[in-house]
Design a protein around this motif. Sequence first.
Motif, PDB file in Angstrom:
ATOM      1  N   THR A 272       0.812  -1.222   0.000  1.00 51.46           N
ATOM      2  CA  THR A 272       0.000   0.000   0.000  1.00 51.46           C
ATOM      3  C   THR A 272       0.845   1.272   0.000  1.00 51.46           C
ATOM      4  N   ASN A 273       2.168   1.130  -0.009  1.00 51.76           N
ATOM      5  CA  ASN A 273       3.067   2.298  -0.005  1.00 51.76           C
ATOM      6  C   ASN A 273       3.707   2.529  -1.365  1.00 51.76           C
ATOM      7  N   THR A 274       3.088   2.031  -2.428  1.00 47.70           N
ATOM      8  CA  THR A 274       3.685   2.127  -3.761  1.00 47.70           C
ATOM      9  C   THR A 274       3.953   3.574  -4.172  1.00 47.70           C
ATOM     10  N   ILE A 275       3.019   4.474  -3.921  1.00 43.88           N
ATOM     11  CA  ILE A 275       3.208   5.874  -4.302  1.00 43.88           C
ATOM     12  C   ILE A 275       4.366   6.487  -3.511  1.00 43.88           C
ATOM     13  N   ALA A 276       4.462   6.153  -2.228  1.00 43.85           N
ATOM     14  CA  ALA A 276       5.556   6.674  -1.398  1.00 43.85           C
ATOM     15  C   ALA A 276       6.900   6.232  -1.955  1.00 43.85           C
ATOM     16  N   TYR A 277       7.018   4.960  -2.339  1.00 45.99           N
ATOM     17  CA  TYR A 277       8.264   4.476  -2.933  1.00 45.99           C
ATOM     18  C   TYR A 277       8.519   5.159  -4.282  1.00 45.99           C
ATOM     19  N   GLY A 278       7.432   5.517  -4.991  1.00 46.12           N
ATOM     20  CA  GLY A 278       7.594   6.249  -6.239  1.00 46.12           C
ATOM     21  C   GLY A 278       8.261   7.592  -6.017  1.00 46.12           C
ATOM     22  N   PHE A 279       7.884   8.280  -4.952  1.00 47.66           N
ATOM     23  CA  PHE A 279       8.508   9.572  -4.662  1.00 47.66           C
ATOM     24  C   PHE A 279       9.949   9.398  -4.178  1.00 47.66           C
ATOM     25  N   PHE A 304      15.598   5.884 -12.404  1.00 44.80           N
ATOM     26  CA  PHE A 304      14.808   6.150 -11.195  1.00 44.80           C
ATOM     27  C   PHE A 304      13.635   7.083 -11.508  1.00 44.80           C
ATOM     28  N   SER A 305      13.878   8.057 -12.404  1.00 45.59           N
ATOM     29  CA  SER A 305      12.811   8.973 -12.790  1.00 45.59           C
ATOM     30  C   SER A 305      11.668   8.214 -13.461  1.00 45.59           C
ATOM     31  N   GLY A 306      12.016   7.337 -14.420  1.00 47.94           N
ATOM     32  CA  GLY A 306      11.003   6.530 -15.086  1.00 47.94           C
ATOM     33  C   GLY A 306      10.287   5.609 -14.116  1.00 47.94           C
ATOM     34  N   ILE A 312       3.968   6.005  -9.456  1.00 41.40           N
ATOM     35  CA  ILE A 312       2.981   6.992  -9.028  1.00 41.40           C
ATOM     36  C   ILE A 312       1.811   7.062 -10.007  1.00 41.40           C
ATOM     37  N   ASN A 313       2.122   7.244 -11.288  1.00 36.88           N
ATOM     38  CA  ASN A 313       1.075   7.487 -12.282  1.00 36.88           C
ATOM     39  C   ASN A 313       0.252   6.252 -12.619  1.00 36.88           C
ATOM     40  N   ALA A 314       0.742   5.076 -12.283  1.00 42.68           N
ATOM     41  CA  ALA A 314      -0.079   3.877 -12.452  1.00 42.68           C
ATOM     42  C   ALA A 314      -0.912   3.604 -11.210  1.00 42.68           C
ATOM     43  N   THR A 315      -0.398   3.970 -10.050  1.00 40.81           N
ATOM     44  CA  THR A 315      -1.092   3.670  -8.801  1.00 40.81           C
ATOM     45  C   THR A 315      -2.215   4.653  -8.511  1.00 40.81           C
ATOM     46  N   ILE A 316      -2.029   5.920  -8.864  1.00 39.97           N
ATOM     47  CA  ILE A 316      -3.082   6.910  -8.587  1.00 39.97           C
ATOM     48  C   ILE A 316      -4.395   6.543  -9.282  1.00 39.97           C
ATOM     49  N   PRO A 317      -4.406   6.228 -10.597  1.00 40.78           N
ATOM     50  CA  PRO A 317      -5.673   5.798 -11.209  1.00 40.78           C
ATOM     51  C   PRO A 317      -6.246   4.535 -10.574  1.00 40.78           C
ATOM     52  N   PHE A 318      -5.359   3.628 -10.159  1.00 46.70           N
ATOM     53  CA  PHE A 318      -5.819   2.405  -9.499  1.00 46.70           C
ATOM     54  C   PHE A 318      -6.540   2.730  -8.197  1.00 46.70           C
ATOM     55  N   GLU A 319      -5.940   3.601  -7.376  1.00 43.79           N
ATOM     56  CA  GLU A 319      -6.575   3.972  -6.108  1.00 43.79           C
ATOM     57  C   GLU A 319      -7.879   4.741  -6.356  1.00 43.79           C
ATOM     58  N   VAL A 372       9.719  15.013   1.226  1.00 48.73           N
ATOM     59  CA  VAL A 372       8.661  15.394   2.169  1.00 48.73           C
ATOM     60  C   VAL A 372       7.373  14.620   1.881  1.00 48.73           C
ATOM     61  N   ILE A 373       6.989  14.534   0.593  1.00 49.80           N
ATOM     62  CA  ILE A 373       5.758  13.818   0.243  1.00 49.80           C
ATOM     63  C   ILE A 373       5.873  12.339   0.596  1.00 49.80           C
ATOM     64  N   ALA A 374       7.039  11.734   0.340  1.00 49.94           N
ATOM     65  CA  ALA A 374       7.240  10.321   0.678  1.00 49.94           C
ATOM     66  C   ALA A 374       7.067  10.096   2.177  1.00 49.94           C
ATOM     67  N   VAL A 375       7.671  10.955   2.977  1.00 50.06           N
ATOM     68  CA  VAL A 375       7.556  10.829   4.440  1.00 50.06           C
ATOM     69  C   VAL A 375       6.098  10.967   4.873  1.00 50.06           C
ATOM     70  N   LEU A 376       5.400  11.956   4.328  1.00 52.78           N
ATOM     71  CA  LEU A 376       3.994  12.165   4.683  1.00 52.78           C
ATOM     72  C   LEU A 376       3.144  10.945   4.337  1.00 52.78           C
ATOM     73  N   LEU A 377       3.417  10.335   3.192  1.00 54.22           N
ATOM     74  CA  LEU A 377       2.644   9.167   2.767  1.00 54.22           C
ATOM     75  C   LEU A 377       2.906   7.971   3.679  1.00 54.22           C
ATOM     76  N   PHE A 378       4.159   7.808   4.078  1.00 57.61           N
ATOM     77  CA  PHE A 378       4.482   6.717   5.001  1.00 57.61           C
ATOM     78  C   PHE A 378       3.847   6.953   6.377  1.00 57.61           C
ATOM     79  N   VAL A 379       3.942   8.185   6.857  1.00 57.10           N
ATOM     80  CA  VAL A 379       3.450   8.499   8.203  1.00 57.10           C
ATOM     81  C   VAL A 379       1.925   8.408   8.277  1.00 57.10           C
TER      82      VAL A 379
END
Length: 396
Positions: A272-279, A304-306, A312-319, A372-379
């Motif tokens: 469930t932390n896929t987006i966080a790992y993306g950042f 890493f950019s790709g 991120i861009n695959a997980t957001i539509p999924f969520e 910052v966004i990655a930390v926020l998503l994890f927290v």
Amino acid sequence: MNKKKMPMAIGILSMNFLVMSASVVGAAIAAIAKSFPKESISKVQMLSTIPQLGQVIATLLFTWLTYKLTRKNIGLLAILFVIAGGLLPVFFNSDLNIILACMIAIGFGTGLISNIGPVLVQDHFEGEERATVMGWQVGFNNIGMMAMTAIGGALGSSNWRNLFWVYAVGVVIFLAAYFLIPQDKRLTHETNKEGKPSMWATLKNVNKMAYIYLAITFFTSIAMTMFMANQSIVLFGKGLGTGYTGLVTAVGNIGGILTAVFLGKIRKFTKTNTIAYGFIAFALSFVCVLFFNNVVMHILGNMFSGMGIVLINATIPFELSNLADKLEFPLIISMNTLVSSIAGALAPVILAGLHISVGEGQFVGGIILCGVIAVLLFVTRLGKITENAFITNKKA
């Protein structure tokens, strides 16, 4: 994946081959400018940017179209726009305004595909299968851009007009979509679970957590712009030229493609932390290019950019597909696309307003933003909260 669903997945994914096809024309800007000496170079350069106007129009009309046409037919209509807009300049190329109009048509078609693709996946796939196919969609975007740019460049090497023949591939994609994607039923306003006939009433029913993901999309587009618009400046400061930047960018695309192919396996680790790992991957892309001075690390940075873009861009539509039902999802996915476009357009203005200097300054800013966004998503455990909300809705 169920083997019976694979042909349907191929039909849906084939459309994504065209999503970034408007970029093909960028390779011929100089040659086209020579053919129109009376036109300003800025007007010729609009061939690369004006498709975005078509994409915005498509996004604004998309939800309305879902009430007028079936989802499959929207996809077929989108492909026809790309074919028509792409092939007309082969025969009508003496007026730059006509070619610009054709590029708007291509943008309109690709804009519809960007929106209808996730909706079709939501209709026909569930759970991790859905997440996997949405990841493949992002990968097919990149593969299509690379293939069509290479083929278009080869076709237009002797005469730029021949470049547009590359859009003939749309005929094959149209046939694949027509025969492999099952026909569905057109939505009506009356299918709203509360019986309200308004699209705005539908919007009110959307889970408010969806707006958090729209905000993440906004910041993702800012981060992407910070990387792509400043990498050449950072590398130039290291004494490396345009050719070098093009090389590491092209090779680095492999990272996004591989991530898309193996997204299902990657999600078993990221969960469930896929987006966080993306950042985190995005932050590492800035680090590798900014703090190292060798080709291996620069390629790794682009990989890493790709990777970050796909995660991120695959997980957001999924969520979003889990948070919205079949009536709400077309509206929320079009909002997601629109937010991404607006953020990309406003990014330079926002960064200038914050007085973040171009080049190294924006790379440092990118590291901080993504971290910052990655930390926020994890927290906050946003992914876990979304999963629980989906399970609760499903039971209800």
